[in-house]
Design a protein around this motif. Structure first.
Motif, mmCIF file in Angstrom:
data_model
loop_
_atom_site.group_PDB
_atom_site.id
_atom_site.type_symbol
_atom_site.label_atom_id
_atom_site.label_comp_id
_atom_site.label_asym_id
_atom_site.label_seq_id
_atom_site.Cartn_x
_atom_site.Cartn_y
_atom_site.Cartn_z
ATOM 1 N N ILE A 1 40.290 95.655 22.607
ATOM 2 C CA ILE A 1 41.269 95.161 23.578
ATOM 3 C C ILE A 1 40.863 93.754 23.994
ATOM 4 C CG2 ILE A 1 40.066 96.069 25.609
ATOM 5 C CD1 ILE A 1 42.823 96.839 26.744
ATOM 6 N N SER A 2 41.804 92.987 24.498
ATOM 7 C CA SER A 2 41.510 91.673 25.067
ATOM 8 C C SER A 2 41.781 91.723 26.559
ATOM 9 C CB SER A 2 42.371 90.590 24.418
ATOM 10 O OG SER A 2 42.011 90.455 23.064
ATOM 11 N N VAL A 3 40.931 91.055 27.324
ATOM 12 C CA VAL A 3 41.025 91.084 28.782
ATOM 13 C C VAL A 3 41.144 89.659 29.303
ATOM 14 C CG1 VAL A 3 39.831 91.763 30.903
ATOM 15 C CG2 VAL A 3 39.583 93.150 28.835
ATOM 16 N N ASN A 4 42.096 89.455 30.187
ATOM 17 C CA ASN A 4 42.276 88.154 30.835
ATOM 18 C C ASN A 4 41.678 88.195 32.231
ATOM 19 O OD1 ASN A 4 43.915 86.665 28.864
ATOM 20 N ND2 ASN A 4 45.378 88.293 29.235
ATOM 21 N N PHE A 5 40.823 87.226 32.519
ATOM 22 C CA PHE A 5 40.256 87.082 33.846
ATOM 23 C C PHE A 5 40.929 85.889 34.521
ATOM 24 C CE2 PHE A 5 36.819 89.151 31.435
ATOM 25 C CZ PHE A 5 36.608 90.254 32.251
ATOM 26 N N PRO A 6 41.325 86.026 35.777
ATOM 27 C CA PRO A 6 42.066 84.945 36.449
ATOM 28 C C PRO A 6 41.351 83.595 36.437
ATOM 29 C CG PRO A 6 41.983 86.909 37.827
ATOM 30 C CD PRO A 6 41.118 87.169 36.636
ATOM 31 N N GLU A 7 40.036 83.601 36.535
ATOM 32 C CA GLU A 7 39.295 82.344 36.598
ATOM 33 C C GLU A 7 38.951 81.773 35.222
ATOM 34 O OE1 GLU A 7 36.374 85.727 36.575
ATOM 35 O OE2 GLU A 7 38.222 85.326 37.639
ATOM 36 N N GLU B 1 40.139 80.482 31.297
ATOM 37 C CA GLU B 1 41.278 79.944 30.567
ATOM 38 C C GLU B 1 41.679 80.839 29.393
ATOM 39 O OE1 GLU B 1 42.643 75.848 28.255
ATOM 40 O OE2 GLU B 1 40.684 75.937 29.238
ATOM 41 N N TYR B 2 40.679 81.424 28.724
ATOM 42 C CA TYR B 2 40.929 82.237 27.537
ATOM 43 C C TYR B 2 40.474 83.672 27.770
ATOM 44 C CZ TYR B 2 41.367 77.642 25.426
ATOM 45 O OH TYR B 2 41.750 76.360 25.136
ATOM 46 N N PRO B 3 41.112 84.612 27.087
ATOM 47 C CA PRO B 3 40.701 86.020 27.251
ATOM 48 C C PRO B 3 39.367 86.316 26.585
ATOM 49 C CG PRO B 3 42.416 85.848 25.594
ATOM 50 C CD PRO B 3 42.239 84.473 26.170
ATOM 51 N N PHE B 4 38.812 87.443 26.939
ATOM 52 C CA PHE B 4 37.619 87.974 26.293
ATOM 53 C C PHE B 4 38.035 89.182 25.474
ATOM 54 C CE2 PHE B 4 35.494 85.228 29.057
ATOM 55 C CZ PHE B 4 34.168 85.154 28.700
ATOM 56 N N HIS B 5 37.430 89.333 24.299
ATOM 57 C CA HIS B 5 37.685 90.509 23.469
ATOM 58 C C HIS B 5 36.617 91.555 23.772
ATOM 59 C CE1 HIS B 5 40.682 88.406 21.264
ATOM 60 N NE2 HIS B 5 39.852 87.699 20.517
ATOM 61 N N CYS B 6 37.042 92.783 23.921
ATOM 62 C CA CYS B 6 36.114 93.901 23.974
ATOM 63 C C CYS B 6 36.021 94.405 22.540
ATOM 64 C CB CYS B 6 36.614 94.999 24.896
ATOM 65 S SG CYS B 6 35.546 96.446 24.909
ATOM 66 N N MET B 7 34.837 94.293 21.948
ATOM 67 C CA MET B 7 34.640 94.715 20.573
ATOM 68 C C MET B 7 33.822 95.999 20.561
ATOM 69 S SD MET B 7 34.158 91.079 18.616
ATOM 70 C CE MET B 7 34.555 91.784 17.008
ATOM 71 N N GLU B 8 34.064 96.818 19.558
ATOM 72 C CA GLU B 8 33.414 98.129 19.500
ATOM 73 C C GLU B 8 33.009 98.461 18.078
ATOM 74 O OE1 GLU B 8 34.199 102.578 21.236
ATOM 75 O OE2 GLU B 8 35.910 101.262 20.976
ATOM 76 N N LYS B 9 31.905 99.176 17.972
ATOM 77 C CA LYS B 9 31.448 99.696 16.685
ATOM 78 C C LYS B 9 31.216 101.191 16.845
ATOM 79 C CE LYS B 9 27.907 99.353 13.144
ATOM 80 N NZ LYS B 9 26.814 98.553 12.606
ATOM 81 N N LYS B 10 31.770 101.963 15.953
ATOM 82 C CA LYS B 10 31.543 103.405 15.962
ATOM 83 C C LYS B 10 30.131 103.701 15.486
ATOM 84 C CE LYS B 10 35.601 103.638 13.666
ATOM 85 N NZ LYS B 10 36.501 104.208 12.687
ATOM 86 N N ILE B 11 29.477 104.607 16.177
ATOM 87 C CA ILE B 11 28.138 105.061 15.788
ATOM 88 C C ILE B 11 28.274 106.548 15.478
ATOM 89 C CG2 ILE B 11 25.742 105.357 16.483
ATOM 90 C CD1 ILE B 11 26.574 102.417 16.347
ATOM 91 N N ILE B 12 28.081 106.902 14.235
ATOM 92 C CA ILE B 12 28.266 108.296 13.842
ATOM 93 C C ILE B 12 26.941 108.860 13.353
ATOM 94 C CG2 ILE B 12 29.475 109.872 12.296
ATOM 95 C CD1 ILE B 12 31.796 107.851 12.317
ATOM 96 N N THR B 13 26.540 109.951 13.970
ATOM 97 C CA THR B 13 25.342 110.672 13.546
ATOM 98 C C THR B 13 25.735 112.117 13.242
ATOM 99 O OG1 THR B 13 24.711 111.455 15.736
ATOM 100 C CG2 THR B 13 23.946 109.262 15.113
ATOM 101 N N ALA B 14 24.803 112.897 12.781
ATOM 102 C CA ALA B 14 25.077 114.306 12.489
ATOM 103 C C ALA B 14 25.452 115.070 13.755
ATOM 104 C CB ALA B 14 23.864 114.938 11.832
#
Length: 67
Positions: free
Chosen positions: A40-46, A48-61
């Protein structure tokens, strides 16, 4: 990154999430090469540009996740 991902796997985390400035393409490409995706991308009022929330799946047994 290697340490964080190993720690997550050893402790049965289901994912790792991080924020990155959307204008920082070098870092975004680095994370994408490590199999992170933009959740997702998040805009903060202060900011100028949004921040991306990046994610990596971690799969174990022990935490097989259906994404």
């Amino acid at each position: 990154m290697d340490f964080a991902e190993s720690f997550a796997k050893e402790n049965n985390y289901s994912s790792i999430r991080l924020d990155v400035n959307s204008q920082n393409m070098r870092v975004i490409e680095f994370y994408k090469k490590r199999n992170y995706f933009i959740r997702i991308s998040v805009n903060f009022p202060e900011r100028e540009y949004p921040f991306h929330c990046m994610e990596k799946k971690i799969i174990t047994a022990y935490n097989k996740v259906l994404w």
